[in-house]
Design an enzyme around this catalytic site. Structure first.
Site, PDB file in Angstrom:
ATOM      1  N   ARG A   1       9.661  -3.035 -36.112  1.00 13.66           N
ATOM      2  CA  ARG A   1      10.169  -2.933 -34.745  1.00 13.66           C
ATOM      3  C   ARG A   1       9.731  -4.146 -33.935  1.00 13.66           C
ATOM      4  O   ARG A   1       8.704  -4.760 -34.231  1.00 13.66           O
ATOM      5  CB  ARG A   1       9.624  -1.663 -34.059  1.00 13.66           C
TER       6      ARG A   1
ATOM      7  N   HIS B   1      17.546   9.996 -42.081  1.00 11.12           N
ATOM      8  CA  HIS B   1      17.110  10.412 -40.740  1.00 11.12           C
ATOM      9  C   HIS B   1      17.020  11.925 -40.647  1.00 11.12           C
ATOM     10  O   HIS B   1      18.013  12.624 -40.730  1.00 11.12           O
ATOM     11  CB  HIS B   1      17.990   9.875 -39.604  1.00 11.12           C
TER      12      HIS B   1
ATOM     13  N   THR C   1      14.771   5.901 -34.263  1.00 11.31           N
ATOM     14  CA  THR C   1      16.163   5.435 -34.211  1.00 11.31           C
ATOM     15  C   THR C   1      17.052   6.597 -33.780  1.00 11.31           C
ATOM     16  O   THR C   1      16.907   7.711 -34.281  1.00 11.31           O
ATOM     17  CB  THR C   1      16.599   4.943 -35.610  1.00 11.31           C
TER      18      THR C   1
ATOM     19  N   ARG D   1       4.881  -1.462 -33.255  1.00 13.03           N
ATOM     20  CA  ARG D   1       3.950  -0.365 -32.936  1.00 13.03           C
ATOM     21  C   ARG D   1       3.399   0.309 -34.184  1.00 13.03           C
ATOM     22  O   ARG D   1       2.387   0.990 -34.126  1.00 13.03           O
ATOM     23  CB  ARG D   1       4.609   0.663 -32.027  1.00 13.03           C
TER      24      ARG D   1
ATOM     25  N   GLU E   1      13.962  -2.166 -42.690  1.00 13.98           N
ATOM     26  CA  GLU E   1      14.842  -1.787 -41.575  1.00 13.98           C
ATOM     27  C   GLU E   1      14.499  -2.662 -40.397  1.00 13.98           C
ATOM     28  O   GLU E   1      13.301  -2.840 -40.085  1.00 13.98           O
ATOM     29  CB  GLU E   1      14.558  -0.345 -41.131  1.00 13.98           C
TER      30      GLU E   1
ATOM     31  N   ASN F   1       9.930   6.104 -46.551  1.00  8.52           N
ATOM     32  CA  ASN F   1       9.594   5.320 -45.354  1.00  8.52           C
ATOM     33  C   ASN F   1       8.120   5.566 -45.012  1.00  8.52           C
ATOM     34  O   ASN F   1       7.720   6.711 -44.766  1.00  8.52           O
ATOM     35  CB  ASN F   1      10.508   5.758 -44.201  1.00  8.52           C
TER      36      ASN F   1
ATOM     37  N   HIS G   1      10.185  -0.067 -41.211  1.00  8.45           N
ATOM     38  CA  HIS G   1      10.950  -0.516 -40.043  1.00  8.45           C
ATOM     39  C   HIS G   1      10.068  -1.471 -39.243  1.00  8.45           C
ATOM     40  O   HIS G   1       9.060  -1.055 -38.673  1.00  8.45           O
ATOM     41  CB  HIS G   1      11.346   0.706 -39.197  1.00  8.45           C
TER      42      HIS G   1
ATOM     43  N   GLU H   1      24.228   3.139 -44.756  1.00 14.13           N
ATOM     44  CA  GLU H   1      23.335   4.296 -44.712  1.00 14.13           C
ATOM     45  C   GLU H   1      23.902   5.225 -43.660  1.00 14.13           C
ATOM     46  O   GLU H   1      24.003   4.875 -42.475  1.00 14.13           O
ATOM     47  CB  GLU H   1      21.891   3.898 -44.360  1.00 14.13           C
TER      48      GLU H   1
ATOM     49  N   HIS I   1       4.777   5.663 -40.821  1.00  9.53           N
ATOM     50  CA  HIS I   1       3.744   6.452 -40.139  1.00  9.53           C
ATOM     51  C   HIS I   1       2.372   6.357 -40.794  1.00  9.53           C
ATOM     52  O   HIS I   1       1.377   6.814 -40.214  1.00  9.53           O
ATOM     53  CB  HIS I   1       4.226   7.879 -39.907  1.00  9.53           C
TER      54      HIS I   1
HETATM   55  N1  PXP Z   1      16.803   5.743 -42.170  1.00 11.12           N
HETATM   56  C1  PXP Z   1      16.802   5.061 -41.000  1.00 11.12           C
HETATM   57  C2  PXP Z   1      17.833   4.027 -40.785  1.00 11.12           C
HETATM   58  C3  PXP Z   1      15.809   5.300 -40.034  1.00 11.12           C
HETATM   59  O1  PXP Z   1      15.817   4.603 -38.896  1.00 11.12           O
HETATM   60  C4  PXP Z   1      14.820   6.258 -40.293  1.00 11.12           C
HETATM   61  C5  PXP Z   1      13.734   6.491 -39.291  1.00 11.12           C
HETATM   62  O2  PXP Z   1      12.936   5.368 -39.212  1.00 11.12           O
HETATM   63  C6  PXP Z   1      14.863   6.925 -41.529  1.00 11.12           C
HETATM   64  C7  PXP Z   1      15.878   6.675 -42.439  1.00 11.12           C
HETATM   65  C8  PXP Z   1      13.824   7.947 -41.902  1.00 11.12           C
HETATM   66  O3  PXP Z   1      13.933   9.012 -41.028  1.00 11.12           O
HETATM   67  P1  PXP Z   1      12.830  10.171 -41.078  1.00 11.12           P
HETATM   68  O4  PXP Z   1      11.522   9.537 -40.769  1.00 11.12           O
HETATM   69  O5  PXP Z   1      13.297  11.133 -40.042  1.00 11.12           O
HETATM   70  O6  PXP Z   1      12.870  10.722 -42.472  1.00 11.12           O
END
Ligand code: PXP
Length: 238
Positions: free
Chosen positions: A46, A193, A102, A50, A71, A8, A44, A153, A11
């Site tokens: 959003r 997550h 999330t 952001r 996402e 992901n 993601h 997931e 960031h």
């Molecule tokens: N999976 C989902 C569905 C999420 O919402 C997130 C956070 O955006 C992640 C995975 C990744 O989580 P993390 O950034 O804590 O590894």
């Protein structure tokens, strides 16, 4: 079997948005991640955009066909974006205004179920695989299967925030049972997550899981180790 890794990169866009400049570019980050161990790139989109912007989704889907896992919430506006840019797969997640990240799996009420079924049908018509972000409970797994999802997931937030080894072990058991049931119902299983270099192994060891979606720990490690090392170290653990 080697587990797949979805990185992901939200960031990377958070950093860019902090200065409102064109860099660091999520497209560049995706190229680095994919060449150093990522099997998929997760973003993601959003409502408040952001971090990831709609134009990022457009560019990522164009540059990396078959590799983008989007996402988003089940809002019509998000469905429209997904149908337009056609990522490889979409993970539908709950989204609350102002949340830091999330907070958990989808809540299946009759209203959300109706909307989710509709969105799943529309995405399937465009040959986009659909994942639902769910809590690792039998009830929610059954609900996801009934709605026609391809993937669940499993939310690992509770596991990643466990206060003791005993609690973590119990939560891994819940994830394992949820995986077993999901597989029995024909669902592919992902997890994500709060997973990091230390806590990922117990989840990765659960038979029947196919993909770990990980963001924050990899991107923050990349500040010190560099993105190629951060990604390849995580892939190495899987
Ligand atoms: N999976 C989902 C569905 C999420 O919402 C997130 C956070 O955006 C992640 C995975 C990744 O989580 P993390 O950034 O804590 O590894």
């Amino acid at each position: 079997m080697t587990l797949k890794l979805g990185v992901n990169i939200d960031h990377i866009a958070t950093l860019r948005q902090a200065r409102q400049v064109p860099y660091p570019d999520p497209v560049d980050a995706a190229a680095v991640c994919l060449s150093t161990g990522a099997d998929y790139i997760v973003v993601h989109l959003r409502k408040d955009q952001r971090h990831i912007q709609e134009k990022d989704v457009a560019l990522l889907c164009k540059n990396f066909p078959g590799k983008i896992h989007l996402e988003c919430s089940c809002a019509l506006q998000m469905e429209k974006a997904a149908l337009k840019y056609k990522p490889f797969s979409v993970c539908i997640v709950p989204e609350e205004p102002g949340e830091v990240t999330t907070t958990g799996g989808l809540k299946f009420t009759p209203e959300t179920a109706k909307r989710l079924a509709q969105m799943i049908e529309h995405l399937h018509k465009k040959h986009i695989l659909v994942s639902l972000f769910v809590s690792p409970t039998a009830q929610d797994i059954r609900f996801a299967a009934k709605l026609g999802a391809d993937i669940v997931e499993l939310c690992t937030r509770d596991y990643s925030e466990a206060k003791s080894a005993k609690q973590a072990q119990k939560l891994v058991q819940d994830l394992a049972l949820a995986t077993l049931l999901a597989n029995e119902l024909g669902l592919e299983v992902h997890a994500g997550h709060g997973l990091d270099y230390h806590n990922v192994l117990a989840v990765a060891d659960i038979g029947g899981m196919t993909c770990m979606n990980i963001g924050f720990s990899i991107i923050t490690r990349s500040i010190f180790a560099g993105l190629p090392t951060a990604v390849s170290e995580m892939k190495g653990l899987l």
